[in-house]
Design a protein around this motif. Structure first.
Motif, PDB file in Angstrom:
ATOM      1  N   SER A 250       0.818  -1.220   0.000  1.00 48.67           N
ATOM      2  CA  SER A 250       0.000   0.000   0.000  1.00 48.67           C
ATOM      3  C   SER A 250       0.851   1.270   0.000  1.00 48.67           C
ATOM      4  CB  SER A 250      -0.942   0.007   1.218  1.00 48.67           C
ATOM      5  OG  SER A 250      -1.792  -1.113   1.190  1.00 48.67           O
ATOM      6  N   GLY A 251       1.908   1.258  -0.796  1.00 52.63           N
ATOM      7  CA  GLY A 251       2.725   2.466  -0.951  1.00 52.63           C
ATOM      8  C   GLY A 251       3.747   2.680   0.142  1.00 52.63           C
ATOM      9  N   ALA A 252       3.809   1.764   1.119  1.00 53.44           N
ATOM     10  CA  ALA A 252       4.764   1.926   2.219  1.00 53.44           C
ATOM     11  C   ALA A 252       6.190   1.744   1.708  1.00 53.44           C
ATOM     12  CB  ALA A 252       4.463   0.919   3.325  1.00 53.44           C
ATOM     13  N   SER A 253       7.086   2.578   2.190  1.00 55.46           N
ATOM     14  CA  SER A 253       8.488   2.489   1.765  1.00 55.46           C
ATOM     15  C   SER A 253       9.169   1.328   2.487  1.00 55.46           C
ATOM     16  CB  SER A 253       9.210   3.801   2.067  1.00 55.46           C
ATOM     17  OG  SER A 253       9.171   4.096   3.451  1.00 55.46           O
ATOM     18  N   HIS A 254      10.185   0.776   1.851  1.00 53.95           N
ATOM     19  CA  HIS A 254      10.971  -0.327   2.421  1.00 53.95           C
ATOM     20  C   HIS A 254      10.099  -1.533   2.750  1.00 53.95           C
ATOM     21  CE1 HIS A 254      14.134   2.648   2.702  1.00 53.95           C
ATOM     22  NE2 HIS A 254      13.389   3.391   3.520  1.00 53.95           N
ATOM     23  N   CYS A 255       9.079  -1.737   1.962  1.00 55.92           N
ATOM     24  CA  CYS A 255       8.186  -2.876   2.181  1.00 55.92           C
ATOM     25  C   CYS A 255       8.566  -4.004   1.225  1.00 55.92           C
ATOM     26  CB  CYS A 255       6.729  -2.463   1.962  1.00 55.92           C
ATOM     27  SG  CYS A 255       5.552  -3.833   2.055  1.00 55.92           S
ATOM     28  N   VAL A 256       8.786  -5.191   1.779  1.00 51.37           N
ATOM     29  CA  VAL A 256       9.076  -6.356   0.951  1.00 51.37           C
ATOM     30  C   VAL A 256       7.789  -6.764   0.234  1.00 51.37           C
ATOM     31  CG1 VAL A 256       9.846  -8.746   0.952  1.00 51.37           C
ATOM     32  CG2 VAL A 256      10.852  -7.116   2.555  1.00 51.37           C
ATOM     33  N   PRO A 257       7.821  -6.905  -1.095  1.00 55.30           N
ATOM     34  CA  PRO A 257       6.597  -7.233  -1.844  1.00 55.30           C
ATOM     35  C   PRO A 257       5.889  -8.462  -1.287  1.00 55.30           C
ATOM     36  CG  PRO A 257       8.373  -6.676  -3.346  1.00 55.30           C
ATOM     37  CD  PRO A 257       8.981  -6.749  -1.974  1.00 55.30           C
ATOM     38  N   CYS A 258       4.587  -8.450  -1.381  1.00 50.10           N
ATOM     39  CA  CYS A 258       3.772  -9.543  -0.860  1.00 50.10           C
ATOM     40  C   CYS A 258       4.177 -10.880  -1.461  1.00 50.10           C
ATOM     41  CB  CYS A 258       2.294  -9.262  -1.132  1.00 50.10           C
ATOM     42  SG  CYS A 258       1.179 -10.575  -0.550  1.00 50.10           S
ATOM     43  N   SER A 259       4.463 -10.910  -2.756  1.00 48.60           N
ATOM     44  CA  SER A 259       4.796 -12.162  -3.425  1.00 48.60           C
ATOM     45  C   SER A 259       6.089 -12.776  -2.909  1.00 48.60           C
ATOM     46  CB  SER A 259       4.905 -11.934  -4.935  1.00 48.60           C
ATOM     47  OG  SER A 259       5.885 -10.942  -5.222  1.00 48.60           O
ATOM     48  N   VAL A 260       6.934 -11.970  -2.267  1.00 50.23           N
ATOM     49  CA  VAL A 260       8.168 -12.479  -1.673  1.00 50.23           C
ATOM     50  C   VAL A 260       7.900 -12.988  -0.258  1.00 50.23           C
ATOM     51  CG1 VAL A 260      10.510 -11.877  -0.944  1.00 50.23           C
ATOM     52  CG2 VAL A 260       9.576 -10.923  -3.065  1.00 50.23           C
TER      53      VAL A 260
END
Length: 250
Positions: free
Chosen positions: A175-185
């Motif tokens: 949801s646009g959060a910085s330094h967020c590891v993608p959900c698919s990972v």
């Protein structure tokens, strides 16, 4: 267009209270007593029975104020706003009275997504509004019990999106959060996979695997060995000792 400020009216009404004049025929009651209103000369809330009315506590007395015709008290405000304006969140009932739209704690299904629902939430102002919620993965919302329930027990309505993958749920998105590891990972997917043990798609021949049920991830697992390195065999569907010959053919 500026609304009429209820608290400005209340300030004038308080002067009347100081002269012990009864306002709107209301005396002190349990809901508005000097002890409960201590520390605040004026407290107020929008009436749940009529959005055009504010119920105020003035020096321990319960006082009501009604907006002019064609106006209601806006959501979270102390102002009267025009009916139908963007700040008017009230609904109309059979007798034409405009009331707060919901009772806190009540829920309604989201007709576009089987994992979502709307819940009536109490605002700090005392008003209430419907907010969109989402069930925890992999639960779905049951329109009968009005609760999030196991997906196997739910029959979704025709036309509703039925999410299956963890990444189909908004709570798992960045949801646009910085330094967020993608959900698919972060999360595996069982999309297109049979029930039971399966290799983690994108992490084949690693220690990671998943347990699937009706294309939902029920568990994310990891092969572990005390002294050897174990990986999940995508064909045998079991943890095996790491071997270059098996994985790379040499």
């Amino acid at each position: 267009m500026m609304g009429l400020n209820v608290l400005e009216i209340a300030a004038a009404a308080m002067l009347l209270l100081l002269t012990t004049v009864r306002i709107n025929g209301q005396d002190t009651d349990d809901a508005c007593s000097p002890g409960k209103a201590a520390g605040s000369a004026i407290t107020w809330r929008r009436s749940s029975d009529d959005c055009s009315t504010a119920v105020m506590c003035l020096l321990g007395r319960r006082v009501t104020y009604t907006c002019p015709d064609g106006m209601v008290i806006g959501a979270g405000l102390t102002d009267c706003v025009p009916i139908g304006s963007k700040l008017d969140d009230c609904s109309t009932v059979g007798n034409g009275k405009r009331t707060s739209p919901c009772k806190p704690g009540t829920t309604e299904p989201d007709m576009s997504n089987c994992a979502k629902y709307s819940e009536c939430v109490q605002l700090p102002s005392g008003n209430a509004t419907m907010e969109t919620m989402e069930c925890p993965y992999p639960l779905l919302f049951d329109k009968k019990s009005r609760k999030c329930e196991p997906f196997k027990d739910i029959v979704c309505t025709s036309g509703q999106t039925v999410p299956k993958s963890p990444c189909d749920y908004e709570a798992n998105q960045c949801s646009g959060a910085s330094h967020c590891v993608p959900c698919s990972v972060r999360h595996a997917s069982c999309s297109g996979l049979p029930d039971g043990l399966n290799a983690w798609a994108g992490r084949e021949w690693s220690p990671y695997y998943v347990i699937c049920d009706e294309e939902r991830v029920t568990m994310q697992m990891e092969c572990k060995g005390d002294k050897i390195t174990s990986v999940f065999h995508p064909v045998k569907k079991e943890c095996v000792e790491f071997d270059n010959k098996i994985i790379f053919g040499r």
